[in-house]
Design a protein around this motif. Sequence first.
Motif, PDB file in Angstrom:
ATOM      1  N   ALA A 155       0.792  -1.225   0.000  1.00 15.95           N
ATOM      2  CA  ALA A 155       0.000   0.000   0.000  1.00 15.95           C
ATOM      3  C   ALA A 155       0.828   1.280   0.000  1.00 15.95           C
ATOM      4  N   LEU A 156       1.840   1.368   0.868  1.00 14.31           N
ATOM      5  CA  LEU A 156       2.590   2.618   0.947  1.00 14.31           C
ATOM      6  C   LEU A 156       3.403   2.848  -0.320  1.00 14.31           C
ATOM      7  N   ALA A 157       4.038   1.800  -0.838  1.00 14.44           N
ATOM      8  CA  ALA A 157       4.807   1.960  -2.080  1.00 14.44           C
ATOM      9  C   ALA A 157       3.907   2.378  -3.223  1.00 14.44           C
ATOM     10  N   ASP A 158       2.742   1.748  -3.334  1.00 15.97           N
ATOM     11  CA  ASP A 158       1.808   2.130  -4.400  1.00 15.97           C
ATOM     12  C   ASP A 158       1.326   3.564  -4.226  1.00 15.97           C
ATOM     13  N   ALA A 159       1.069   3.977  -2.991  1.00 15.04           N
ATOM     14  CA  ALA A 159       0.630   5.355  -2.750  1.00 15.04           C
ATOM     15  C   ALA A 159       1.724   6.346  -3.132  1.00 15.04           C
ATOM     16  N   GLU A 160       2.969   6.041  -2.770  1.00 10.61           N
ATOM     17  CA  GLU A 160       4.071   6.938  -3.111  1.00 10.61           C
ATOM     18  C   GLU A 160       4.250   7.035  -4.621  1.00 10.61           C
ATOM     19  N   MET A 161       4.213   5.892  -5.298  1.00  8.17           N
ATOM     20  CA  MET A 161       4.410   5.919  -6.748  1.00  8.17           C
ATOM     21  C   MET A 161       3.237   6.598  -7.449  1.00  8.17           C
ATOM     22  N   THR A 162       2.021   6.401  -6.935  1.00 12.10           N
ATOM     23  CA  THR A 162       0.871   7.129  -7.478  1.00 12.10           C
ATOM     24  C   THR A 162       1.051   8.632  -7.305  1.00 12.10           C
ATOM     25  N   ALA A 163       1.584   9.035  -6.161  1.00 13.78           N
ATOM     26  CA  ALA A 163       1.825  10.466  -5.909  1.00 13.78           C
ATOM     27  C   ALA A 163       2.817  11.034  -6.918  1.00 13.78           C
ATOM     28  N   TYR A 164       3.864  10.269  -7.235  1.00 12.41           N
ATOM     29  CA  TYR A 164       4.848  10.746  -8.204  1.00 12.41           C
ATOM     30  C   TYR A 164       4.256  10.829  -9.614  1.00 12.41           C
ATOM     31  N   VAL A 165       3.429   9.848  -9.970  1.00 11.85           N
ATOM     32  CA  VAL A 165       2.762   9.900 -11.270  1.00 11.85           C
ATOM     33  C   VAL A 165       1.802  11.083 -11.321  1.00 11.85           C
ATOM     34  N   TRP A 166       1.047  11.280 -10.236  1.00 15.63           N
ATOM     35  CA  TRP A 166       0.119  12.414 -10.140  1.00 15.63           C
ATOM     36  C   TRP A 166       0.860  13.732 -10.323  1.00 15.63           C
ATOM     37  N   GLN A 167       1.983  13.868  -9.643  1.00 18.39           N
ATOM     38  CA  GLN A 167       2.757  15.099  -9.751  1.00 18.39           C
ATOM     39  C   GLN A 167       3.318  15.271 -11.162  1.00 18.39           C
ATOM     40  N   SER A 168       3.712  14.166 -11.795  1.00 18.75           N
ATOM     41  CA  SER A 168       4.229  14.269 -13.170  1.00 18.75           C
ATOM     42  C   SER A 168       3.140  14.757 -14.124  1.00 18.75           C
ATOM     43  N   MET A 169       1.893  14.358 -13.876  1.00 14.05           N
ATOM     44  CA  MET A 169       0.798  14.817 -14.734  1.00 14.05           C
ATOM     45  C   MET A 169       0.524  16.301 -14.520  1.00 14.05           C
ATOM     46  N   ILE A 170       0.603  16.751 -13.284  1.00 13.40           N
ATOM     47  CA  ILE A 170       0.450  18.183 -13.008  1.00 13.40           C
ATOM     48  C   ILE A 170       1.539  18.969 -13.720  1.00 13.40           C
ATOM     49  N   GLU A 171       2.760  18.469 -13.652  1.00 11.94           N
ATOM     50  CA  GLU A 171       3.877  19.156 -14.307  1.00 11.94           C
ATOM     51  C   GLU A 171       3.692  19.203 -15.816  1.00 11.94           C
ATOM     52  N   ARG A 172       3.127  18.148 -16.389  1.00 14.26           N
ATOM     53  CA  ARG A 172       2.880  18.158 -17.832  1.00 14.26           C
ATOM     54  C   ARG A 172       1.846  19.221 -18.187  1.00 14.26           C
ATOM     55  N   VAL A 173       0.796  19.356 -17.386  1.00 14.64           N
ATOM     56  CA  VAL A 173      -0.209  20.398 -17.634  1.00 14.64           C
ATOM     57  C   VAL A 173       0.443  21.772 -17.559  1.00 14.64           C
ATOM     58  N   ARG A 174       1.287  21.948 -16.561  1.00 10.07           N
ATOM     59  CA  ARG A 174       1.960  23.248 -16.403  1.00 10.07           C
ATOM     60  C   ARG A 174       2.853  23.559 -17.598  1.00 10.07           C
ATOM     61  N   SER A 175       3.689  22.607 -17.992  1.00  7.13           N
ATOM     62  CA  SER A 175       4.684  22.873 -19.033  1.00  7.13           C
ATOM     63  C   SER A 175       4.091  22.869 -20.441  1.00  7.13           C
ATOM     64  N   GLN A 176       3.197  21.912 -20.714  1.00  7.36           N
ATOM     65  CA  GLN A 176       2.666  21.777 -22.067  1.00  7.36           C
ATOM     66  C   GLN A 176       1.595  22.810 -22.387  1.00  7.36           C
ATOM     67  N   TYR A 177       0.841  23.229 -21.335  1.00 11.60           N
ATOM     68  CA  TYR A 177      -0.272  24.138 -21.591  1.00 11.60           C
ATOM     69  C   TYR A 177      -0.062  25.527 -20.983  1.00 11.60           C
ATOM     70  N   GLY A 178       1.028  25.707 -20.264  1.00  9.31           N
ATOM     71  CA  GLY A 178       1.288  27.024 -19.699  1.00  9.31           C
ATOM     72  C   GLY A 178       0.314  27.412 -18.606  1.00  9.31           C
ATOM     73  N   VAL A 179      -0.091  26.424 -17.796  1.00  7.26           N
ATOM     74  CA  VAL A 179      -0.988  26.689 -16.665  1.00  7.26           C
ATOM     75  C   VAL A 179      -0.155  26.603 -15.389  1.00  7.26           C
ATOM     76  N   PRO A 180       0.222  27.734 -14.800  1.00  6.29           N
ATOM     77  CA  PRO A 180       1.146  27.690 -13.670  1.00  6.29           C
ATOM     78  C   PRO A 180       0.560  27.107 -12.390  1.00  6.29           C
TER      79      PRO A 180
END
Length: 217
Positions: A155-180
């Motif tokens: 559970a904890l490893a999956d939660a941590e890795m999900t958090a990193y994937v979630w953050q990577s998606m936020i970063e893609r929205v920020r960088s690709q679409y210019g939404v700070p």
Amino acid sequence: MQKTLADSVIVLDFETTGLSPQYGDRAIEIGAVRLEQGRIVDRFQKLMNPGFRISRFIEEYTGITNEMLRREPPCEEVMAEFAGFIEGHHYVAHNASFDRRFLEAELKRAKRTYTGECCCSLLVSRRIYQDAPNHRLQTLVAHAGVARTGSFHRALADAEMTAYVWQSMIERVRSQYGVPVVFFDQMRELSKLSKLYAHRYLSSLAESHERGQERQD
């Protein structure tokens, strides 16, 4: 009311005895991390005794054995503690409908309530990582190039890795679409859209931000 940032949430994962609390399945492990502005600032991990022996399949799938669970506290005790950890936060889970069922069922058994909202990182990933081979957590960890922090199906490893994937998606929205600044309710809205309209929606967020900047100027 202040809007919640997408990168300031709880990310959680359950390991369970089966697929549905409706048919008597129980949680055997909860893992969660608390994100603040994209950083993990707190963790929660507990095994819990469901009150009956788990199957050989679940032992092999998770690596959690009956011997490990024998002396652990009951689900109700663990979930009463977890209620304090999640209180006041929205949460994210991969395939959230599964985790939500167990969260609601186990909190009810513990006589605790939760009033936050949830967002499914799997559904969001289908809109943001449309080029991924599939959208299982293991695949997305490799596709997004984020750190593997432990064994999948714990559970904890999956939660941590999900958090990193979630953050990577936020970063893609920020960088690709210019939404700070990306808000939690925007990611929830994205998760509900057809993937055909994802680009249009994210582009509209960028346009709204630009109009807001022009008004300020």
